[in-house]
Design a protein around this motif. Sequence first.
Motif, PDB file in Angstrom:
ATOM      1  N   SER A   1       0.687 -19.038  24.711  1.00 19.26           N
ATOM      2  CA  SER A   1       1.716 -18.030  24.975  1.00 19.26           C
ATOM      3  C   SER A   1       2.295 -17.409  23.709  1.00 19.26           C
ATOM      4  N   GLN A   2       2.059 -18.035  22.541  1.00 18.33           N
ATOM      5  CA  GLN A   2       2.614 -17.470  21.311  1.00 18.33           C
ATOM      6  C   GLN A   2       1.842 -16.236  20.846  1.00 18.33           C
ATOM      7  N   ILE A   3       0.569 -16.107  21.241  1.00 18.40           N
ATOM      8  CA  ILE A   3      -0.250 -14.977  20.796  1.00 18.40           C
ATOM      9  C   ILE A   3      -0.264 -13.909  21.885  1.00 18.40           C
ATOM     10  N   THR A   4       0.577 -12.910  21.710  1.00 15.72           N
ATOM     11  CA  THR A   4       0.677 -11.803  22.670  1.00 15.72           C
ATOM     12  C   THR A   4       0.371 -10.510  21.933  1.00 15.72           C
ATOM     13  N   LEU A   5      -0.904 -10.186  21.816  1.00 14.56           N
ATOM     14  CA  LEU A   5      -1.319  -9.008  21.066  1.00 14.56           C
ATOM     15  C   LEU A   5      -0.937  -7.706  21.756  1.00 14.56           C
ATOM     16  N   GLU A   6      -0.504  -7.797  23.005  1.00 15.93           N
ATOM     17  CA  GLU A   6      -0.118  -6.580  23.724  1.00 15.93           C
ATOM     18  C   GLU A   6       1.044  -5.866  23.034  1.00 15.93           C
ATOM     19  N   ASN A   7       1.938  -6.632  22.394  1.00 17.74           N
ATOM     20  CA  ASN A   7       3.128  -5.992  21.839  1.00 17.74           C
ATOM     21  C   ASN A   7       3.595  -6.573  20.505  1.00 17.74           C
ATOM     22  N   LYS A   8       2.768  -7.387  19.849  1.00 13.04           N
ATOM     23  CA  LYS A   8       3.179  -7.995  18.582  1.00 13.04           C
ATOM     24  C   LYS A   8       2.028  -7.999  17.587  1.00 13.04           C
ATOM     25  N   ASP A   9       2.404  -8.011  16.287  1.00 15.64           N
ATOM     26  CA  ASP A   9       1.441  -8.197  15.211  1.00 15.64           C
ATOM     27  C   ASP A   9       1.642  -9.593  14.627  1.00 15.64           C
ATOM     28  N   PHE A  10       0.556 -10.185  14.149  1.00 16.11           N
ATOM     29  CA  PHE A  10       0.604 -11.557  13.668  1.00 16.11           C
ATOM     30  C   PHE A  10       0.031 -11.680  12.262  1.00 16.11           C
ATOM     31  N   LEU A  11       0.510 -12.697  11.560  1.00 18.36           N
ATOM     32  CA  LEU A  11      -0.016 -13.039  10.246  1.00 18.36           C
ATOM     33  C   LEU A  11      -0.387 -14.508  10.267  1.00 18.36           C
ATOM     34  N   THR A  12      -1.599 -14.808   9.819  1.00 22.51           N
ATOM     35  CA  THR A  12      -2.013 -16.209   9.757  1.00 22.51           C
ATOM     36  C   THR A  12      -2.824 -16.418   8.488  1.00 22.51           C
ATOM     37  N   ILE A  13      -3.120 -17.665   8.215  1.00 22.13           N
ATOM     38  CA  ILE A  13      -3.806 -18.021   6.975  1.00 22.13           C
ATOM     39  C   ILE A  13      -4.835 -19.097   7.297  1.00 22.13           C
ATOM     40  N   GLY A  14      -6.012 -19.008   6.674  1.00 24.92           N
ATOM     41  CA  GLY A  14      -7.040 -19.989   6.997  1.00 24.92           C
ATOM     42  C   GLY A  14      -8.273 -19.863   6.121  1.00 24.92           C
ATOM     43  N   THR A  15      -9.344 -20.458   6.588  1.00 23.52           N
ATOM     44  CA  THR A  15     -10.610 -20.456   5.858  1.00 23.52           C
ATOM     45  C   THR A  15     -11.465 -19.280   6.293  1.00 23.52           C
TER      46      THR A  15
ATOM     47  N   GLU B   1       8.501 -12.923   5.382  1.00 23.65           N
ATOM     48  CA  GLU B   1       9.924 -12.705   5.120  1.00 23.65           C
ATOM     49  C   GLU B   1      10.300 -11.227   5.088  1.00 23.65           C
ATOM     50  N   ASN B   2       9.310 -10.333   5.058  1.00 20.46           N
ATOM     51  CA  ASN B   2       9.582  -8.895   4.993  1.00 20.46           C
ATOM     52  C   ASN B   2       9.967  -8.385   6.382  1.00 20.46           C
ATOM     53  N   PRO B   3      11.237  -8.013   6.594  1.00 17.02           N
ATOM     54  CA  PRO B   3      11.669  -7.623   7.942  1.00 17.02           C
ATOM     55  C   PRO B   3      11.052  -6.316   8.426  1.00 17.02           C
ATOM     56  N   THR B   4      10.600  -5.468   7.506  1.00 17.43           N
ATOM     57  CA  THR B   4      10.031  -4.185   7.917  1.00 17.43           C
ATOM     58  C   THR B   4       8.639  -4.341   8.522  1.00 17.43           C
ATOM     59  N   LEU B   5       7.959  -5.457   8.216  1.00 17.59           N
ATOM     60  CA  LEU B   5       6.608  -5.664   8.748  1.00 17.59           C
ATOM     61  C   LEU B   5       6.624  -6.269  10.147  1.00 17.59           C
ATOM     62  N   CYS B   6       7.685  -7.015  10.463  1.00 20.68           N
ATOM     63  CA  CYS B   6       7.826  -7.636  11.798  1.00 20.68           C
ATOM     64  C   CYS B   6       6.592  -8.446  12.191  1.00 20.68           C
TER      65      CYS B   6
ATOM     66  N   ILE C   1       1.332  -7.882  -3.591  1.00 16.74           N
ATOM     67  CA  ILE C   1       2.068  -7.883  -2.321  1.00 16.74           C
ATOM     68  C   ILE C   1       2.298  -6.461  -1.827  1.00 16.74           C
ATOM     69  N   ARG C   2       2.642  -5.552  -2.739  1.00 14.26           N
ATOM     70  CA  ARG C   2       2.847  -4.150  -2.341  1.00 14.26           C
ATOM     71  C   ARG C   2       1.580  -3.551  -1.743  1.00 14.26           C
ATOM     72  N   GLU C   3       0.435  -3.850  -2.347  1.00 16.71           N
ATOM     73  CA  GLU C   3      -0.831  -3.326  -1.835  1.00 16.71           C
ATOM     74  C   GLU C   3      -1.137  -3.870  -0.436  1.00 16.71           C
ATOM     75  N   ILE C   4      -0.845  -5.141  -0.237  1.00 16.76           N
ATOM     76  CA  ILE C   4      -1.088  -5.744   1.084  1.00 16.76           C
ATOM     77  C   ILE C   4      -0.118  -5.176   2.116  1.00 16.76           C
ATOM     78  N   GLU C   5       1.144  -5.011   1.732  1.00 17.48           N
ATOM     79  CA  GLU C   5       2.127  -4.419   2.647  1.00 17.48           C
ATOM     80  C   GLU C   5       1.695  -3.016   3.066  1.00 17.48           C
ATOM     81  N   LYS C   6       1.177  -2.253   2.118  1.00 18.68           N
ATOM     82  CA  LYS C   6       0.687  -0.903   2.419  1.00 18.68           C
ATOM     83  C   LYS C   6      -0.480  -0.964   3.396  1.00 18.68           C
ATOM     84  N   PHE C   7      -1.404  -1.888   3.163  1.00 23.48           N
ATOM     85  CA  PHE C   7      -2.565  -2.068   4.045  1.00 23.48           C
ATOM     86  C   PHE C   7      -2.119  -2.421   5.460  1.00 23.48           C
ATOM     87  N   ILE C   8      -1.178  -3.343   5.580  1.00 24.85           N
ATOM     88  CA  ILE C   8      -0.686  -3.762   6.897  1.00 24.85           C
ATOM     89  C   ILE C   8       0.008  -2.599   7.598  1.00 24.85           C
ATOM     90  N   SER C   9       0.856  -1.905   6.887  1.00 20.96           N
ATOM     91  CA  SER C   9       1.595  -0.788   7.486  1.00 20.96           C
ATOM     92  C   SER C   9       0.651   0.300   7.981  1.00 20.96           C
TER      93      SER C   9
END
Length: 199
Positions: free
Chosen positions: A89-103, A24-29, A184-192
């Motif tokens: 086609s949804q995974i285009t690492l050439e120009n996008k960043d992704f977030l997923t969740i799993g084991t 939901e954080n628009p700055t992370l895209c 969440i702030r720490e993770i946002e910092k890590f991602i950025s």
Amino acid sequence: MGKIFYIMGKSSSGKDTIYKRLLENPTLCLNRIIPYTTRPIREGEHENVEYHFSTVEELERLKKEQRIIECRSYHTIHGIWHYFTVKDSQITLENKDFLTIGTLQSYQKTRDYFGADWVLPIYIEVEDGERLFRALLRERAQKHPKYEELCRRFLADSQDFSTQNLAQAGIYSFFYNHQLEECIREIEKFISQNREAAH
């Protein structure tokens, strides 16, 4: 080149809440990776939202095309249900960043498929006593609490996410979810920081 940020954690560690907040954080895209499953669609679910609802035949075809990133199979009273991630086609690492969740296992397979430079783990940690307390509160709020399943899942997590298994997967740094907003702030910092290094 984009990156895949992969959230993991034991049950009741808050990973689902953190996952939603980060998306939901628009700055992370960050973009979702919608998984596939062969189980039937449930009431309230929608195609291409929770899952891509697929068939065993399509799974086998994708395997032959070497497009399966990871696949997990579960024996249920309704038969075997498969959950899997596809290089589509949804995974285009050439120009996008992704977030997923799993084991832990699905993270390792995804990392091995794309490479460790492009798949970064975000492991959520909560002290076991606090985690059990949260799980109990959540289960008590259910119309039909399943305490046996809660205990089974709690014990299974101790094995699945053991210190040895985490070390073997190359995961040594954790994000401690004692205070949700701070975590969440720490993770946002890590991602950025990691996005800036890549772009």
